[in-house]
Write an enzyme that holds these catalytic residues in place. Sequence first.
Site, PDB file in Angstrom:
ATOM      1  N   HIS B 267      -4.221 -14.071 -11.472  1.00  0.00           N
ATOM      2  CA  HIS B 267      -5.311 -13.900 -10.510  1.00  0.00           C
ATOM      3  C   HIS B 267      -6.176 -15.150 -10.345  1.00  0.00           C
ATOM      4  O   HIS B 267      -6.667 -15.410  -9.259  1.00  0.00           O
ATOM      5  CB  HIS B 267      -6.144 -12.661 -10.873  1.00  0.00           C
ATOM      6  CG  HIS B 267      -5.376 -11.384 -10.642  1.00  0.00           C
ATOM      7  ND1 HIS B 267      -4.839 -10.637 -11.662  1.00  0.00           N
ATOM      8  CD2 HIS B 267      -5.010 -10.762  -9.490  1.00  0.00           C
ATOM      9  CE1 HIS B 267      -4.183  -9.599 -11.152  1.00  0.00           C
ATOM     10  NE2 HIS B 267      -4.277  -9.642  -9.844  1.00  0.00           N
ATOM     11  N   ASP B 291      -5.855  -3.068  -7.408  1.00  0.00           N
ATOM     12  CA  ASP B 291      -6.318  -3.020  -8.798  1.00  0.00           C
ATOM     13  C   ASP B 291      -7.675  -3.698  -8.976  1.00  0.00           C
ATOM     14  O   ASP B 291      -8.277  -3.615 -10.036  1.00  0.00           O
ATOM     15  CB  ASP B 291      -5.271  -3.644  -9.737  1.00  0.00           C
ATOM     16  CG  ASP B 291      -4.870  -5.044  -9.288  1.00  0.00           C
ATOM     17  OD1 ASP B 291      -5.696  -5.722  -8.637  1.00  0.00           O
ATOM     18  OD2 ASP B 291      -3.733  -5.455  -9.582  1.00  0.00           O
ATOM     19  N   ASP B 311      -6.212  -1.799   1.005  1.00  0.00           N
ATOM     20  CA  ASP B 311      -5.052  -1.387   0.212  1.00  0.00           C
ATOM     21  C   ASP B 311      -4.577  -0.038   0.721  1.00  0.00           C
ATOM     22  O   ASP B 311      -5.364   0.825   1.088  1.00  0.00           O
ATOM     23  CB  ASP B 311      -5.406  -1.299  -1.270  1.00  0.00           C
ATOM     24  CG  ASP B 311      -4.159  -1.132  -2.139  1.00  0.00           C
ATOM     25  OD1 ASP B 311      -3.707  -2.136  -2.706  1.00  0.00           O
ATOM     26  OD2 ASP B 311      -3.639  -0.010  -2.228  1.00  0.00           O
ATOM     27  N   ALA B 346      -1.967  -2.473   5.980  1.00  0.00           N
ATOM     28  CA  ALA B 346      -2.608  -3.754   6.271  1.00  0.00           C
ATOM     29  C   ALA B 346      -2.429  -4.190   7.726  1.00  0.00           C
ATOM     30  O   ALA B 346      -3.392  -4.576   8.390  1.00  0.00           O
ATOM     31  CB  ALA B 346      -2.050  -4.819   5.337  1.00  0.00           C
ATOM     32  N   ASP B 363      -1.869 -10.115  -1.342  1.00  0.00           N
ATOM     33  CA  ASP B 363      -1.217  -9.771  -2.611  1.00  0.00           C
ATOM     34  C   ASP B 363      -0.367  -8.519  -2.407  1.00  0.00           C
ATOM     35  O   ASP B 363      -0.613  -7.476  -3.004  1.00  0.00           O
ATOM     36  CB  ASP B 363      -2.306  -9.542  -3.677  1.00  0.00           C
ATOM     37  CG  ASP B 363      -1.731  -9.547  -5.082  1.00  0.00           C
ATOM     38  OD1 ASP B 363      -0.546  -9.860  -5.229  1.00  0.00           O
ATOM     39  OD2 ASP B 363      -2.479  -9.235  -6.023  1.00  0.00           O
TER      40      ASP B 363
END
Lengths: 528, 502
Positions: B267, B291, B311, B346, B363
Amino acid sequence: MKRRDFLLLSAGALAGCGLHPGVALRRNAPGMAEGHALRDIRSLPPPSAEIETDVVILGSGVAGLSAGWRLASQGYRDFLMVAGPEWHGNASGALLGGTPCPLGAHYLPIPGPAATHVRDLLAQMGVIEQGASALKPTYDERCLIHAPEERLYLNGQWHDGLIPPGNTSDETAQIKRFFDYVHGLRGQAGSDGKRVFEIPSALSSQDPQWRALDQISFAQWLDRQHYTAAPLRWYLDYACRDDYGANSSRVSAWAGLHYFASRNGAASNADDDAVLTWPDGLNPLARHMAGRIGADRLLPGLAAHVTERNGRADVLVWQPQQRRTLRIRARKAICAMPLHVAAHVVEPMRALGFDTRDHMPAHAPWLVSNFVFDQFPAEAQGVPLAWDNVVYGSNSLGYVVATHQLIRAARPERTVFTAYHALAEHTPEAGRRWLQQASDDALYTLASSDLAQVYGWKLWRNASRVDFTLRGHAMAVPGPGFLGNAGLAALRAVDGAVQFAHADLSGFSIFEEAAWWGDVAATRLLQG
Amino acid sequence: MDRILILSVFVVASCGLAYELIAGALASYLLGDSVLQFSSIIGCYLFAMGVGSHLSKYVKDENTLGAFVEIELLVGLIGGLSTTLLFLVFAWASAPFRSVLYALVFIIGVFVGMEIPLVMRVMNARNAEFKELVSRVLTFDYLGALAVSLLFPLVLAPHLGMARTGLLFGVLNAAVAVWTCWCFRNSIPQLAAKLSRAGLVLLALLTAFAFSDRLTTWAEKGLFGDDVIHAETTRYQRMVVTRWHDDLRLYLNGNLQFSSRDEHRYHEALVHPVLATLPWAKRVLILGGGDGLALREVLRYPNIEHTTLVDLDPAMTTLFATAPQLTALNKGSLKDKRATVINADAAQWLESNSEVFDAIIIDFPDPTNFALGKLYSVPMYRLVQRHLSQNGLAVVQSTSPYFAPKSYWCIDATLREAGFHTWPYHTYVPSFGEWGFILFASTATYRPPERYALPMRFLDAASTRLMFQFPADMQKVDVEPNRLNSQSLVHYFEDDWRNVQR
């Protein structure tokens, strides 16, 4: 309620539920009621108004829209368009359960260099991003069919592509020989230097040696060339039904080869055989053209009578919803309607060189069925759900997935599968009679034959609604001899107050042909 | 003597129920839909017991004790090893898992169904009164069931885990067999053979017990060997969070997403090469990353005023916003007042929204199928372009340039095709191996950061310089961009990993 009635009712409900429990069925036969009314009732109310215009286009299918779009794009303003019984004709679409889906034609192969009229339209829409006149234009990828494009259900598994494998080495060799041959034909020129098989077909070579192919059926030609492999013949029948609404035995050999040898489109950013589609089929093309024409030029209603009077076109328009008729007088009328309608409406056809009895092309009936799914059904082994999904050995044409072109990581909650069936197992007349009399259950059984084979009982569990679109005269069948049809040749050449623009003039019904005749009519007007 | 038999009824009943509970728990845990799994396992098991009871009548009267001992040994062996076996099967291939599960449940059920009728016949043969016999056997049968139904969820499953609980009950079954042999040594034929078989069974079970951890760890590559602290099947995916000592791991559909031991490497590498060079950035968009770990890194910058995280899976963002062990890891980033969490697909969100961001961090999961492949396509990146400010920067996780070079460079080619300038880079993440990212922008002005204003656990000037260099074994390969028409990336990705995985 008596006990007997209750039992009968329950039995009836059970019988009705047996095929498709919980699935709502709806049917629509565009133009049938209006068309038959026009044919049978000859007394309409007298016109309540008269309109003068320079040009009137009769019909809002691809040919009519294409004519209007070309006129409007050239800054020509003095024209009107009468919708006909169905807006956008075979290019119509619908919104079912929130999902746009096609009610008719659903794809367009990327156009070759000769189809400038199609390329102009795509460039104006932004579908061609660059190089509209280049050999390989750049296309908006969102409109090219996303991988996986097509798959074939064979022996309980899904295979990539639509061409079935041969069962023996001889069959495999035949399949290869056929495709090598038709690929070679793509570059073949006739004695006049023109491509033998061109889109638009009007620009094809006139070389009599090649046009002699039109004298036999595609099936006869295949037999003579020893193409006997069952998988190949099934595939070729499928292809003929897909484009022409009839099997290879009722299609001219010239037309059968045209299907495979005419396409020569290429793209800088896609495979050569790439195909354009939208969730609602070709409807966005129709909507774009209608938008350019402008809503103020579009009139509801259908032409009830078209004739030439003192060198001007005189059109009686019936507006069944408004319960009235209008008279439109125009310098030119473009009849952008199928010829079986023109035969009843235009007077006199015979004087224009078209004898209904001898020259009328057969029109194949189609059933287009939109299955609204609340949940995607579980898939069999093999290639995942593609845009076009075809069952090997079937008489139907498989189904396309309306949500295939969405860019989504997860499947949408709902989707529509559009199943196509050309009633090629009957003669066109018998097919139309069958469609007209079929019960909902009979339509469901026919429409769902491929889906039921692939998904079984999961089909009705996942589907909530099925909309049937019955097209009694969906497309002209290019039967043997169609190239020499003198009536069609006469109508193509008509340049009077009443003119024609429709795919029927080509003798077969694809977007490029319909648009071509609209374009020809508009160009003739603009030059004249 | 009868007291011994009654005690063995108690143990045998406990074991019988235990196998049923373990199978039900295992099935709902691995397959989801617990109501269905429990109902069908219990149904199958009880039916099999009926079959066993029926079959028990074919055991000859003179052989009831011997048969009972043999059956105890078989139940002990099969039942005891069944859980471990099922883990192994599930790890290798999920397709036959259901068949193996129900076959095992049925076999165990048949043997367990034979136990009580045989015990009753043994006692009957010893002239016990019928009403006394039925009452005592069934009383202890049900008591044993009660004991296990309480012990299993409260003590055994949490402390021993499924595999070892199964093995423990297998040992108990085998122990009953040994004990019966010993007590009735005078009336059992071929005693020595039975005892030696019992010894072998016990040895097998105890060995499996000792190595069960290593076995499942090895089988599941660590997946289910660790304690599962959360397992859920959502509309979109199977989500499993495991813990082993201080190592928290997230698996989506069986694929490792992060390990808390080294996620900081991933990250930091994903976020800081972009944000460390954008001190003026105010608005950031994160696509994927439910997450909250990339978001945690983004929120460390005081200049960031607002972050939108899109997400797909609400279950994911809810879990990572609420579970204490997970919010400790992402520092509660998903609940931060500078963050807006949106659950949407998305591309759909990008299509329907017009907000512009100074940095975009992508991501997404690897392009393992055609649907995910679309998220790495030219039209998708054109959509991203519409949401990126003129001088903004974006980054995309891009699979491994070492293991999946064609996929990695395909993403690079796709970004270039969409009109971006790109800066590929890579870093070593122990859980993943060598991992790749591609930074992209509309202008060609980007320079990798030479220092970081914020303290980093992993990144520094030297490691950053190395990230942007590609050594000889990771050189660029010539590939086609990922066009929607052909989806070359999905094919490259399959090819790449087929070459790596055995």
